[in-house]
Design a protein around this motif. Structure first.
Motif, PDB file in Angstrom:
ATOM      1  N   ALA A 199      -5.708 -60.929  -1.841  1.00  0.00           N
ATOM      2  CA  ALA A 199      -5.964 -59.492  -1.894  1.00  0.00           C
ATOM      3  C   ALA A 199      -6.415 -59.107  -3.300  1.00  0.00           C
ATOM      4  O   ALA A 199      -5.810 -59.528  -4.295  1.00  0.00           O
ATOM      5  N   GLU A 200      -7.461 -58.314  -3.390  1.00  0.00           N
ATOM      6  CA  GLU A 200      -8.035 -57.938  -4.685  1.00  0.00           C
ATOM      7  C   GLU A 200      -6.986 -57.370  -5.640  1.00  0.00           C
ATOM      8  O   GLU A 200      -6.949 -57.723  -6.821  1.00  0.00           O
TER       9      GLU A 200
ATOM     10  N   GLY B  86       7.314 -54.456  -1.217  1.00  0.00           N
ATOM     11  CA  GLY B  86       7.156 -54.815   0.185  1.00  0.00           C
ATOM     12  C   GLY B  86       8.302 -55.658   0.693  1.00  0.00           C
ATOM     13  O   GLY B  86       9.286 -55.919   0.012  1.00  0.00           O
ATOM     14  N   ARG B  87       8.138 -56.095   1.919  1.00  0.00           N
ATOM     15  CA  ARG B  87       9.132 -56.922   2.617  1.00  0.00           C
ATOM     16  C   ARG B  87       9.049 -58.355   2.106  1.00  0.00           C
ATOM     17  O   ARG B  87       7.953 -58.902   1.931  1.00  0.00           O
ATOM     18  N   PHE B  88      10.209 -58.983   1.888  1.00  0.00           N
ATOM     19  CA  PHE B  88      10.282 -60.353   1.388  1.00  0.00           C
ATOM     20  C   PHE B  88      10.984 -61.235   2.420  1.00  0.00           C
ATOM     21  O   PHE B  88      12.042 -60.861   2.955  1.00  0.00           O
TER      22      PHE B  88
ATOM     23  N   ASP C 256       3.580 -53.270   0.853  1.00  0.00           N
ATOM     24  CA  ASP C 256       3.492 -51.983   1.546  1.00  0.00           C
ATOM     25  C   ASP C 256       2.045 -51.550   1.781  1.00  0.00           C
ATOM     26  O   ASP C 256       1.787 -50.748   2.682  1.00  0.00           O
ATOM     27  N   ASP C 257       1.101 -52.094   0.982  1.00  0.00           N
ATOM     28  CA  ASP C 257      -0.310 -51.731   1.175  1.00  0.00           C
ATOM     29  C   ASP C 257      -1.073 -52.774   1.994  1.00  0.00           C
ATOM     30  O   ASP C 257      -2.299 -52.795   2.004  1.00  0.00           O
ATOM     31  N   GLY C 258      -0.345 -53.649   2.696  1.00  0.00           N
ATOM     32  CA  GLY C 258      -0.955 -54.556   3.664  1.00  0.00           C
ATOM     33  C   GLY C 258      -1.403 -55.910   3.160  1.00  0.00           C
ATOM     34  O   GLY C 258      -2.015 -56.670   3.903  1.00  0.00           O
ATOM     35  N   ALA C 259      -1.089 -56.273   1.935  1.00  0.00           N
ATOM     36  CA  ALA C 259      -1.486 -57.572   1.385  1.00  0.00           C
ATOM     37  C   ALA C 259      -0.395 -58.609   1.629  1.00  0.00           C
ATOM     38  O   ALA C 259       0.760 -58.283   1.904  1.00  0.00           O
TER      39      ALA C 259
END
Length: 136
Positions: free
Chosen positions: A98-99, A37-39, A65-68
């Motif tokens: 996030a799980e 994901g974005r950092f 990328d999965d929204g966490a």
């Protein structure tokens, strides 16, 4: 576990007594691997001499990328050598609600990387440190 690649688009430095320096850098980049994901982050490293290592105090966030959301913290050394590919070594900790990423909340990670002078990119590989029982 993942590779983090980022740049410092902005930074500031204040000279201190005895040749020490305090810096502040804003970081932007991306993670790829088990965490992707974005950092974004901020590094507040202290440098003990103009030629010595940086001692990072780095806090950031990975927007996966999965929204966490995964909060990120790192400490260690940014070594001044070798020229053109300065070394990075350190520890990394994560926090997430996030799980999928919650297991990282009590994992200690280590990192190695380099500052690539040709592109001003910092590239860091993050790996989980695995506990094993001590020998009797």
């Amino acid at each position: 576990m993942y590779r983090l690649q980022f740049t410092y688009p902005e930074g500031w430095m204040v000279g201190l007594e005895g040749g020490w320096q305090q810096h502040l850098y804003l970081a932007e980049g991306r993670c790829e691997g088990a965490v992707a994901g974005r950092f974004r982050g901020a590094n507040f490293p202290l440098r003990r001499t103009p030629d010595g290592p940086f001692c990072p105090d780095f806090r950031g966030v990975i927007e996966t990328d999965d929204g966490a959301t995964v909060l990120w913290e790192s400490h260690g050394y940014g070594r001044a050598y070798p020229p053109g590919r300065r070394q990075i070594v350190g520890s990394v900790q994560h926090l997430s609600d996030a799980e999928r990423y919650r297991r990282l909340n009590d994992v200690v990670c280590v990192c190695v990387g380099e500052v690539r002078a040709a592109t001003d990119d910092l590239v860091v590989d993050v790996a989980e440190l695995i506990w094993e029982p001590l020998a009797e």
